[in-house]
Scaffold this motif. Structure first.
Motif, PDB file in Angstrom:
ATOM      1  N   ASP A   1       0.837  -1.213   0.000  1.00 17.27           N
ATOM      2  CA  ASP A   1       0.000   0.000   0.000  1.00 17.27           C
ATOM      3  C   ASP A   1       0.865   1.254   0.000  1.00 17.27           C
ATOM      4  OD1 ASP A   1      -2.321  -1.505   0.006  1.00 17.27           O
ATOM      5  OD2 ASP A   1      -2.642  -1.317   2.173  1.00 17.27           O
ATOM      6  N   ALA A   2       1.966   1.206   0.758  1.00 17.70           N
ATOM      7  CA  ALA A   2       2.873   2.356   0.800  1.00 17.70           C
ATOM      8  C   ALA A   2       3.505   2.606  -0.572  1.00 17.70           C
ATOM      9  CB  ALA A   2       3.954   2.143   1.850  1.00 17.70           C
ATOM     10  N   VAL A   3       3.781   1.540  -1.309  1.00 24.27           N
ATOM     11  CA  VAL A   3       4.309   1.690  -2.670  1.00 24.27           C
ATOM     12  C   VAL A   3       3.301   2.460  -3.517  1.00 24.27           C
ATOM     13  CG1 VAL A   3       4.882   0.427  -4.790  1.00 24.27           C
ATOM     14  CG2 VAL A   3       5.808  -0.334  -2.608  1.00 24.27           C
ATOM     15  N   ASN A   4       2.026   2.104  -3.400  1.00 25.36           N
ATOM     16  CA  ASN A   4       0.985   2.800  -4.166  1.00 25.36           C
ATOM     17  C   ASN A   4       0.851   4.259  -3.738  1.00 25.36           C
ATOM     18  OD1 ASN A   4       0.381   0.496  -5.630  1.00 25.36           O
ATOM     19  ND2 ASN A   4      -1.164  -0.181  -4.180  1.00 25.36           N
ATOM     20  N   HIS A   5       0.928   4.509  -2.437  1.00 25.31           N
ATOM     21  CA  HIS A   5       0.816   5.887  -1.952  1.00 25.31           C
ATOM     22  C   HIS A   5       1.995   6.738  -2.418  1.00 25.31           C
ATOM     23  CE1 HIS A   5      -2.741   5.126   0.326  1.00 25.31           C
ATOM     24  NE2 HIS A   5      -2.159   4.234   1.098  1.00 25.31           N
ATOM     25  N   ALA A   6       3.172   6.163  -2.415  1.00 25.06           N
ATOM     26  CA  ALA A   6       4.347   6.910  -2.890  1.00 25.06           C
ATOM     27  C   ALA A   6       4.207   7.223  -4.379  1.00 25.06           C
ATOM     28  CB  ALA A   6       5.627   6.103  -2.639  1.00 25.06           C
ATOM     29  N   GLY A   7       3.546   6.359  -5.103  1.00 21.72           N
ATOM     30  CA  GLY A   7       3.319   6.606  -6.523  1.00 21.72           C
ATOM     31  C   GLY A   7       2.328   7.740  -6.774  1.00 21.72           C
ATOM     32  N   LYS A   8       1.440   7.987  -5.824  1.00 22.93           N
ATOM     33  CA  LYS A   8       0.438   9.042  -5.968  1.00 22.93           C
ATOM     34  C   LYS A   8       0.967  10.410  -5.554  1.00 22.93           C
ATOM     35  CE  LYS A   8      -3.345   5.859  -5.067  1.00 22.93           C
ATOM     36  NZ  LYS A   8      -4.384   5.477  -4.099  1.00 22.93           N
ATOM     37  N   LEU A   9       2.112  10.451  -4.931  1.00 22.48           N
ATOM     38  CA  LEU A   9       2.656  11.708  -4.409  1.00 22.48           C
ATOM     39  C   LEU A   9       2.802  12.761  -5.502  1.00 22.48           C
ATOM     40  CD1 LEU A   9       3.905  13.214  -1.979  1.00 22.48           C
ATOM     41  CD2 LEU A   9       6.100  12.300  -2.712  1.00 22.48           C
ATOM     42  N   ASN A  10       3.448  12.419  -6.585  1.00 22.42           N
ATOM     43  CA  ASN A  10       3.678  13.391  -7.655  1.00 22.42           C
ATOM     44  C   ASN A  10       2.369  13.778  -8.349  1.00 22.42           C
ATOM     45  OD1 ASN A  10       5.382  15.043  -9.336  1.00 22.42           O
ATOM     46  ND2 ASN A  10       4.949  13.571 -10.969  1.00 22.42           N
ATOM     47  N   ALA A  11       1.483  12.815  -8.552  1.00 23.06           N
ATOM     48  CA  ALA A  11       0.213  13.111  -9.216  1.00 23.06           C
ATOM     49  C   ALA A  11      -0.608  14.109  -8.396  1.00 23.06           C
ATOM     50  CB  ALA A  11      -0.577  11.827  -9.441  1.00 23.06           C
ATOM     51  N   GLU A  12      -0.652  13.924  -7.089  1.00 19.82           N
ATOM     52  CA  GLU A  12      -1.390  14.850  -6.223  1.00 19.82           C
ATOM     53  C   GLU A  12      -0.750  16.233  -6.232  1.00 19.82           C
ATOM     54  OE1 GLU A  12      -4.282  14.732  -4.475  1.00 19.82           O
ATOM     55  OE2 GLU A  12      -4.599  12.836  -5.505  1.00 19.82           O
ATOM     56  N   PHE A  13       0.573  16.277  -6.185  1.00 19.01           N
ATOM     57  CA  PHE A  13       1.265  17.567  -6.226  1.00 19.01           C
ATOM     58  C   PHE A  13       0.952  18.294  -7.529  1.00 19.01           C
ATOM     59  CE2 PHE A  13       4.888  20.139  -7.555  1.00 19.01           C
ATOM     60  CZ  PHE A  13       4.971  21.024  -6.499  1.00 19.01           C
ATOM     61  N   GLN A  14       1.033  17.580  -8.633  1.00 20.20           N
ATOM     62  CA  GLN A  14       0.763  18.187  -9.936  1.00 20.20           C
ATOM     63  C   GLN A  14      -0.670  18.704 -10.015  1.00 20.20           C
ATOM     64  OE1 GLN A  14       2.879  18.773 -12.531  1.00 20.20           O
ATOM     65  NE2 GLN A  14       4.494  18.076 -11.174  1.00 20.20           N
ATOM     66  N   ARG A  15      -1.601  17.899  -9.536  1.00 12.57           N
ATOM     67  CA  ARG A  15      -3.007  18.276  -9.631  1.00 12.57           C
ATOM     68  C   ARG A  15      -3.317  19.479  -8.747  1.00 12.57           C
ATOM     69  NH1 ARG A  15      -8.049  14.743  -7.739  1.00 12.57           N
ATOM     70  NH2 ARG A  15      -6.774  14.798  -5.893  1.00 12.57           N
ATOM     71  N   ARG A  16      -2.756  19.552  -7.557  1.00 14.22           N
ATOM     72  CA  ARG A  16      -3.139  20.586  -6.601  1.00 14.22           C
ATOM     73  C   ARG A  16      -2.292  21.860  -6.673  1.00 14.22           C
ATOM     74  NH1 ARG A  16      -7.098  18.400  -3.814  1.00 14.22           N
ATOM     75  NH2 ARG A  16      -7.120  16.164  -3.511  1.00 14.22           N
ATOM     76  N   TYR A  17      -1.075  21.775  -7.190  1.00 14.01           N
ATOM     77  CA  TYR A  17      -0.211  22.951  -7.196  1.00 14.01           C
ATOM     78  C   TYR A  17       0.247  23.392  -8.577  1.00 14.01           C
ATOM     79  CZ  TYR A  17      -0.119  22.737  -2.192  1.00 14.01           C
ATOM     80  OH  TYR A  17      -0.498  22.751  -0.874  1.00 14.01           O
ATOM     81  N   VAL A  18       0.075  22.569  -9.582  1.00 11.89           N
ATOM     82  CA  VAL A  18       0.466  22.957 -10.934  1.00 11.89           C
ATOM     83  C   VAL A  18      -0.774  23.186 -11.797  1.00 11.89           C
ATOM     84  CG1 VAL A  18       1.710  22.225 -13.009  1.00 11.89           C
ATOM     85  CG2 VAL A  18       2.668  21.751 -10.761  1.00 11.89           C
ATOM     86  N   GLU A  19      -1.695  22.230 -11.782  1.00  6.21           N
ATOM     87  CA  GLU A  19      -2.874  22.332 -12.635  1.00  6.21           C
ATOM     88  C   GLU A  19      -3.943  23.252 -12.052  1.00  6.21           C
ATOM     89  OE1 GLU A  19      -4.152  18.324 -13.218  1.00  6.21           O
ATOM     90  OE2 GLU A  19      -2.293  17.748 -14.219  1.00  6.21           O
ATOM     91  N   LEU A  20      -4.100  23.269 -10.729  1.00  7.73           N
ATOM     92  CA  LEU A  20      -5.157  24.069 -10.113  1.00  7.73           C
ATOM     93  C   LEU A  20      -5.026  25.559 -10.417  1.00  7.73           C
ATOM     94  CD1 LEU A  20      -7.661  24.119  -8.271  1.00  7.73           C
ATOM     95  CD2 LEU A  20      -6.094  24.431  -6.354  1.00  7.73           C
ATOM     96  N   PRO A  21      -3.834  26.162 -10.285  1.00  8.32           N
ATOM     97  CA  PRO A  21      -3.747  27.592 -10.642  1.00  8.32           C
ATOM     98  C   PRO A  21      -4.109  27.852 -12.109  1.00  8.32           C
ATOM     99  CG  PRO A  21      -1.822  26.945  -9.372  1.00  8.32           C
ATOM    100  CD  PRO A  21      -2.586  25.693  -9.689  1.00  8.32           C
ATOM    101  N   LYS A  22      -3.746  26.947 -12.993  1.00  5.67           N
ATOM    102  CA  LYS A  22      -4.095  27.115 -14.405  1.00  5.67           C
ATOM    103  C   LYS A  22      -5.614  27.043 -14.594  1.00  5.67           C
ATOM    104  CE  LYS A  22       0.249  25.200 -16.093  1.00  5.67           C
ATOM    105  NZ  LYS A  22       0.882  24.075 -16.766  1.00  5.67           N
ATOM    106  N   LYS A  23      -6.255  26.093 -13.906  1.00  2.00           N
ATOM    107  CA  LYS A  23      -7.703  25.967 -14.012  1.00  2.00           C
ATOM    108  C   LYS A  23      -8.392  27.206 -13.451  1.00  2.00           C
ATOM    109  CE  LYS A  23      -8.102  20.946 -13.761  1.00  2.00           C
ATOM    110  NZ  LYS A  23      -8.577  19.815 -12.954  1.00  2.00           N
ATOM    111  N   ARG A  24      -7.892  27.693 -12.328  1.00  3.60           N
ATOM    112  CA  ARG A  24      -8.496  28.887 -11.733  1.00  3.60           C
ATOM    113  C   ARG A  24      -8.321  30.101 -12.637  1.00  3.60           C
ATOM    114  NH1 ARG A  24      -7.210  28.410  -5.267  1.00  3.60           N
ATOM    115  NH2 ARG A  24      -8.677  26.718  -4.887  1.00  3.60           N
ATOM    116  N   GLU A  25      -7.159  30.216 -13.261  1.00  8.83           N
ATOM    117  CA  GLU A  25      -6.927  31.328 -14.179  1.00  8.83           C
ATOM    118  C   GLU A  25      -7.872  31.248 -15.375  1.00  8.83           C
ATOM    119  OE1 GLU A  25      -3.352  32.915 -17.055  1.00  8.83           O
ATOM    120  OE2 GLU A  25      -2.808  31.910 -15.187  1.00  8.83           O
ATOM    121  N   ALA A  26      -8.036  30.051 -15.913  1.00  8.48           N
ATOM    122  CA  ALA A  26      -8.945  29.872 -17.047  1.00  8.48           C
ATOM    123  C   ALA A  26     -10.387  30.175 -16.628  1.00  8.48           C
ATOM    124  CB  ALA A  26      -8.850  28.445 -17.583  1.00  8.48           C
ATOM    125  N   ARG A  27     -10.758  29.755 -15.421  1.00  4.21           N
ATOM    126  CA  ARG A  27     -12.101  30.027 -14.927  1.00  4.21           C
ATOM    127  C   ARG A  27     -12.317  31.524 -14.733  1.00  4.21           C
ATOM    128  NH1 ARG A  27     -13.036  27.254  -9.567  1.00  4.21           N
ATOM    129  NH2 ARG A  27     -11.659  25.815 -10.603  1.00  4.21           N
TER     130      ARG A  27
END
Length: 172
Positions: free
Chosen positions: A82-108
Motif C-alpha cells: 500500500d505504501a508503494v501505491n501511496h508513494a506513486g500518488k505523491l507526484n500526481a497529487e502535487f501536480q493536480r493541486r499545485y500545478v494544474e489548479l492555478p491554471k484551471k483557476r486562471e482559465a475560470r
C-alpha cells in the motif's frame, strides 16, 4: 556529517521541479524491495511453522496455526505494498493541486470576465434596442397623428404631437 545532510530529502528538494516525482520513484523502489524481502521471509517462516507438529493436531491444524502466527508479517507486507501505491500518488497529487489548479483557476477567471463583458454588452445592447424601439414607436405616433388612420389622433398637447404617455392613456 555533511554527506548525511546532503543525502537527506527536505521539503526544499520536493518543491523543485520534478522533486516529488524523483522522491516518489525512489521511495517506491525502496518500499517495493522491502515488500519483496518480507514476502520471501513470510513464505519461509510460514513453511517452517507448518513443519512444527504438536501432539494431538488434527488435519490442517498446523497449517492454520502457521497462517495465524504469520499473519502480522503478512499484514506488514500488505502495508508495504500500500505504501508503494501511496508513494506513486505523491507526484500526481502535487501536480493536480499545485500545478494544474492555478491554471484551471486562471482559465475560470478569464471565462468569468468574458461572461461579465458579454453580459454587460448584452445589457447595453438591450437598452439600446429598447430605446430604439421606443424611439421608433414615438416616431410612428408622431407621423401617424396627421392622418386619421394612425394609432393615435392628435391630442391637445401643444402642437408637438402626441406623446408616448398619450398613447398609453388612450390604449388603457
Amino acid at each position: 556529517m555533511s554527506e548525511i545532510n546532503n543525502a537527506r530529502w527536505t521539503s526544499d528538494h520536493l518543491m523543485k521541479p520534478g522533486g516529488t516525482a524523483l522522491y516518489g520513484a525512489q521511495q517506491r523502489e525502496r518500499l517495493r524491495q522491502m515488500a519483496d524481502e518480507v514476502r520471501a521471509l513470510l513464505r519461509e517462516y510460514r513453511a517452517d511453522l507448518e513443519n512444527i507438529k504438536i501432539d494431538g493436531d488434527r488435519p490442517f491444524e498446523a497449517r492454520i496455526r502457521a497462517f495465524l502466527a504469520s499473519r502480522p508479517l503478512a499484514q506488514l507486507e500488505s502495508d508495504l505494498r500500500d505504501a508503494v501505491n501511496h508513494a506513486g500518488k505523491l507526484n500526481a497529487e502535487f501536480q493536480r493541486r499545485y500545478v494544474e489548479l492555478p491554471k484551471k483557476r486562471e482559465a475560470r477567471a478569464e471565462k468569468k470576465e468574458l461572461d461579465k463583458a458579454r453580459k454587460k454588452g448584452l445589457d447595453v445592447a438591450r437598452s439600446v434596442n429598447a430605446a430604439g424601439q421606443l424611439n421608433g414607436l414615438s416616431q410612428a405616433l408622431v407621423h401617424s397623428a396627421g392622418d386619421e388612420t394612425g394609432a393615435v389622433k392628435k391630442s391637445g398637447t401643444g402642437g408637438e404631437g402626441p406623446s408616448f404617455l398619450d398613447y398609453l392613456e388612450k390604449r388603457g
